[in-house]
Design a protein around this motif. Structure first.
Motif, PDB file in Angstrom:
ATOM      1  N   LEU A 103       0.804  -1.221   0.000  1.00  5.78           N
ATOM      2  CA  LEU A 103       0.000   0.000   0.000  1.00  5.78           C
ATOM      3  C   LEU A 103       0.840   1.275   0.000  1.00  5.78           C
ATOM      4  O   LEU A 103       0.286   2.380  -0.009  1.00  5.78           O
ATOM      5  N   VAL A 104       2.148   1.148  -0.008  1.00  9.64           N
ATOM      6  CA  VAL A 104       3.020   2.315   0.092  1.00  9.64           C
ATOM      7  C   VAL A 104       2.739   3.331  -1.014  1.00  9.64           C
ATOM      8  O   VAL A 104       2.894   4.536  -0.819  1.00  9.64           O
ATOM      9  N   ALA A 105       2.279   2.887  -2.159  1.00  7.85           N
ATOM     10  CA  ALA A 105       1.954   3.815  -3.243  1.00  7.85           C
ATOM     11  C   ALA A 105       0.840   4.792  -2.838  1.00  7.85           C
ATOM     12  O   ALA A 105       0.708   5.850  -3.441  1.00  7.85           O
ATOM     13  N   PHE A 106       0.072   4.451  -1.813  1.00  2.90           N
ATOM     14  CA  PHE A 106      -1.018   5.307  -1.358  1.00  2.90           C
ATOM     15  C   PHE A 106      -0.603   6.253  -0.223  1.00  2.90           C
ATOM     16  O   PHE A 106      -1.453   6.931   0.360  1.00  2.90           O
ATOM     17  N   VAL A 107       0.682   6.280   0.112  1.00  3.64           N
ATOM     18  CA  VAL A 107       1.181   7.205   1.121  1.00  3.64           C
ATOM     19  C   VAL A 107       1.399   8.556   0.443  1.00  3.64           C
ATOM     20  O   VAL A 107       2.106   8.646  -0.557  1.00  3.64           O
ATOM     21  N   HIS A 108       0.790   9.588   0.982  1.00  7.34           N
ATOM     22  CA  HIS A 108       0.910  10.936   0.406  1.00  7.34           C
ATOM     23  C   HIS A 108       2.220  11.590   0.818  1.00  7.34           C
ATOM     24  O   HIS A 108       2.878  12.233   0.002  1.00  7.34           O
ATOM     25  N   GLY A 126      -6.262  14.087   5.428  1.00  9.17           N
ATOM     26  CA  GLY A 126      -5.771  12.721   5.288  1.00  9.17           C
ATOM     27  C   GLY A 126      -5.846  11.987   6.609  1.00  9.17           C
ATOM     28  O   GLY A 126      -6.610  12.367   7.513  1.00  9.17           O
ATOM     29  N   TYR A 127      -5.049  10.947   6.711  1.00 11.32           N
ATOM     30  CA  TYR A 127      -4.963  10.127   7.919  1.00 11.32           C
ATOM     31  C   TYR A 127      -3.512  10.143   8.369  1.00 11.32           C
ATOM     32  O   TYR A 127      -2.621   9.821   7.582  1.00 11.32           O
ATOM     33  N   PRO A 140      -7.757   7.639   1.980  1.00 13.24           N
ATOM     34  CA  PRO A 140      -8.679   6.554   2.308  1.00 13.24           C
ATOM     35  C   PRO A 140      -8.321   5.226   1.632  1.00 13.24           C
ATOM     36  O   PRO A 140      -8.689   4.173   2.138  1.00 13.24           O
ATOM     37  N   GLU A 141      -7.554   5.269   0.535  1.00 14.85           N
ATOM     38  CA  GLU A 141      -7.177   4.026  -0.150  1.00 14.85           C
ATOM     39  C   GLU A 141      -6.290   3.163   0.758  1.00 14.85           C
ATOM     40  O   GLU A 141      -6.446   1.942   0.805  1.00 14.85           O
ATOM     41  N   TYR A 142      -5.376   3.807   1.451  1.00 10.77           N
ATOM     42  CA  TYR A 142      -4.486   3.083   2.363  1.00 10.77           C
ATOM     43  C   TYR A 142      -5.295   2.471   3.507  1.00 10.77           C
ATOM     44  O   TYR A 142      -5.131   1.301   3.847  1.00 10.77           O
ATOM     45  N   VAL A 143      -6.185   3.280   4.078  1.00  7.16           N
ATOM     46  CA  VAL A 143      -7.005   2.818   5.203  1.00  7.16           C
ATOM     47  C   VAL A 143      -7.900   1.661   4.760  1.00  7.16           C
ATOM     48  O   VAL A 143      -8.098   0.698   5.508  1.00  7.16           O
TER      49      VAL A 143
END
Length: 185
Positions: A103-108, A126-127, A140-143
């Protein structure tokens, strides 16, 4: 009290996945039971356990048939400066339960400093999550990838901040669920 306030005083362990530690234990046990030169090194590692150290101090050989995977887990824990496997496991789960390499690609944004991460969160949303000593802002994609997307009201209650949650009860539920998902993956 947030995630950072519950630090266990064993920060020498570098980031590692629980599955990797389990794999190390399996290989250690396999090496011990092999007829290779690695068996001697494995025997030496198992001799660090109090029970086996006692057996070996009597000039007996290590009772290989009595060595179990749980003993290998204990060796791994001791080698990582933890008193037992349970403590090591708990520490790794706590520190690593929000990390997913896929999921690292979804880290902003990724931060080593909480204040910078918090400022980014306040400005951009974000989160705010943590793994080990790093802080990330994700969407939200990562979550969703963590399996925690169906708890949106809890995220709102903690103000999307895992480190300094506004609502400890909501955070405890999220934390408990994150750890459960991590252990069962």
């Amino acid at each position: 009290m947030g995630f950072g306030d519950k630090e266990i005083n064993m920060s020498n362990l570098t980031p590692i996945r629980l599955n990797e530690l389990k794999l190390q234990a399996n290989f250690l046990l396999k090496d011990l039971k092999s007829n290779s030169e690695r068996a001697e090194a494995a025997t030496s590692r198992f001799s660090k356990l109090p029970y086996f150290a006692h057996v070996l101090s009597d000039k007996s050989s290590l009772p290989v048939s009595q060595v179990r995977l749980k003993h290998a887990y204990e060796v791994i824990a001791l080698e990582n400066d933890f008193p037992n496997w349970s403590s090591l496991r708990q520490y790794v789960v706590e520190k690593d339960c929000l990390y997913r390499g896929s999921l690292v690609a979804f880290v902003h944004s990724w931060f080593q400093n909480y204040a910078e991460a918090e400022a980014y969160l306040n400005k951009n949303g974000g989160y705010l999550l943590a793994f080990w000593n790093d802080f990330i802002i994700c969407g939200p994609e990562y979550v969703k990838g963590l399996g925690l997307h169906s708890y949106q009201s809890y995220w709102e209650r903690i103000h999307y901040n895992w480190i300094k949650p506004a609502d400890l009860q909501a955070w405890e539920l999220l934390r408990s669920r994150a750890k459960e998902i991590y252990v069962n993956q």
